[in-house]
Design an enzyme around this catalytic site. Structure first.
Site, PDB file in Angstrom:
ATOM      1  N   TYR A   1       1.520   8.787  -4.881  1.00  0.00           N
ATOM      2  CA  TYR A   1       1.199   7.431  -5.338  1.00  0.00           C
ATOM      3  C   TYR A   1       0.283   6.736  -4.332  1.00  0.00           C
ATOM      4  O   TYR A   1      -0.512   5.870  -4.691  1.00  0.00           O
ATOM      5  CB  TYR A   1       2.484   6.626  -5.562  1.00  0.00           C
ATOM      6  CG  TYR A   1       2.287   5.407  -6.427  1.00  0.00           C
ATOM      7  CD1 TYR A   1       1.764   5.526  -7.711  1.00  0.00           C
ATOM      8  CD2 TYR A   1       2.623   4.139  -5.966  1.00  0.00           C
ATOM      9  CE1 TYR A   1       1.587   4.410  -8.523  1.00  0.00           C
ATOM     10  CE2 TYR A   1       2.454   3.014  -6.766  1.00  0.00           C
ATOM     11  CZ  TYR A   1       1.933   3.158  -8.045  1.00  0.00           C
ATOM     12  OH  TYR A   1       1.750   2.053  -8.836  1.00  0.00           O
TER      13      TYR A   1
ATOM     14  N   LYS B   1       0.864  -2.401  -4.972  1.00  0.00           N
ATOM     15  CA  LYS B   1       1.888  -2.912  -5.881  1.00  0.00           C
ATOM     16  C   LYS B   1       2.923  -3.762  -5.141  1.00  0.00           C
ATOM     17  O   LYS B   1       3.474  -4.716  -5.706  1.00  0.00           O
ATOM     18  CB  LYS B   1       2.576  -1.760  -6.614  1.00  0.00           C
ATOM     19  CG  LYS B   1       1.695  -1.055  -7.630  1.00  0.00           C
ATOM     20  CD  LYS B   1       1.272  -1.967  -8.779  1.00  0.00           C
ATOM     21  CE  LYS B   1       0.585  -1.173  -9.885  1.00  0.00           C
ATOM     22  NZ  LYS B   1       0.159  -2.046 -11.013  1.00  0.00           N
TER      23      LYS B   1
END
Length: 257
Positions: free
Chosen positions: A158, A165
């Site tokens: 990720y 995020k």
């Protein structure tokens, strides 16, 4: 099919429909089914080809371009909201971007330019939308964005989107606190991994899907309809006393180590 909640008369702007399998499309379907009036965006003329059929099927009233990297385009979008509707009741921000080289490399190796671009498109654009939506939400409203549990824990591959995020989630809390006195609520929805076009940019995403299905207590993956059901509830009057939350919809995966 019975509506999940009643959104009759509410006006909503959906930013981020890429195709009929995108999270934004699942949310738009739920909003529409519950009676909301919708407007939606497309990134550019190439993407419009994929967005238009989805929007038409959902009864979206109008489409407009929205590339947050282009000066003035976001402001023009909200000016159209004002001229078309005179106000806005809810907004879904479902866009994210990171340059491929920065996304596929280690976070410590990310370039300053790539990090800044990822933050601008994926996080700061939500703040810009909140500011532009604020004067249009005369009677209050709700702002939604989409996050992922890679913000809290290190998720293999990720990479750069994890810190981005995390920033988006923090921004959501501040938006909720600052706009709360005006009756504007804000939430970040955190779905489990879903096979979307955006997710395909993450290396070995199929392995992430397999791990999620194996570890979630519910024993299965969520889909865009699950996310849409939560989104419809959050923008409804039934959730009028709920704000500033990061809400997982992942079959309980966030509970597991």
């Amino acid at each position: 099919m019975n509506p999940l909640v009643d959104l009759s008369g509410k006006r909503g702007l959906v930013v981020g429909i890429a195709n009929d399998s995108s999270i934004a499309a699942g949310c738009a379907e739920a909003f529409s089914r519950c009676g909301a009036r919708l407007a939606a965006t497309y990134l550019n003329e190439k993407s419009r080809t994929y967005v238009e059929p989805v929007a038409k099927a959902l009864g979206v009233e109008w489409l407009a371009p929205c590339d947050v990297r282009q000066p003035g385009e976001l402001e023009a979008l909200f000016e159209r909201v004002r001229t078309e509707w005179g106000g806005l009741d809810f907004l879904l921000h479902s866009i994210a971007f990171a340059p491929r080289d920065d996304l596929h490399g280690r976070v410590v190796d990310s370039s300053a330019e790539g990090f800044a671009l990822a933050m601008d498109v994926s996080c700061h654009s939500f703040l810009r939308m909140a500011k532009l939506a604020e004067p249009l939400m005369i009677d209050g409203g709700c702002l939604l964005c989409v996050t992922f549990y890679g913000s809290e824990r290190v998720v293999e591959n990720y990479n750069l989107m994890g810190p981005v995020k995390a920033a988006l989630e923090s921004a959501t809390r501040y938006v909720a606190a600052e706009l709360g006195p005006k009756g504007v609520r804000a939430h970040a929805i955190s779905p489990g991994p879903i096979a979307t076009r955006a997710a395909s940019g993450i290396e070995r995403f199929d392995e992430l899907l397999e791990r999620a299905a194996a570890t979630a207590p519910a024993g299965q993956l969520v889909d865009i309809a699950d996310v849409g059901a939560l989104a419809a509830f959050l923008v409804s009057d039934a959730a009028r006393r709920i704000t500033g939350t990061i809400i997982p919809v992942d079959g309980g995966q966030h509970l597991m180590a």
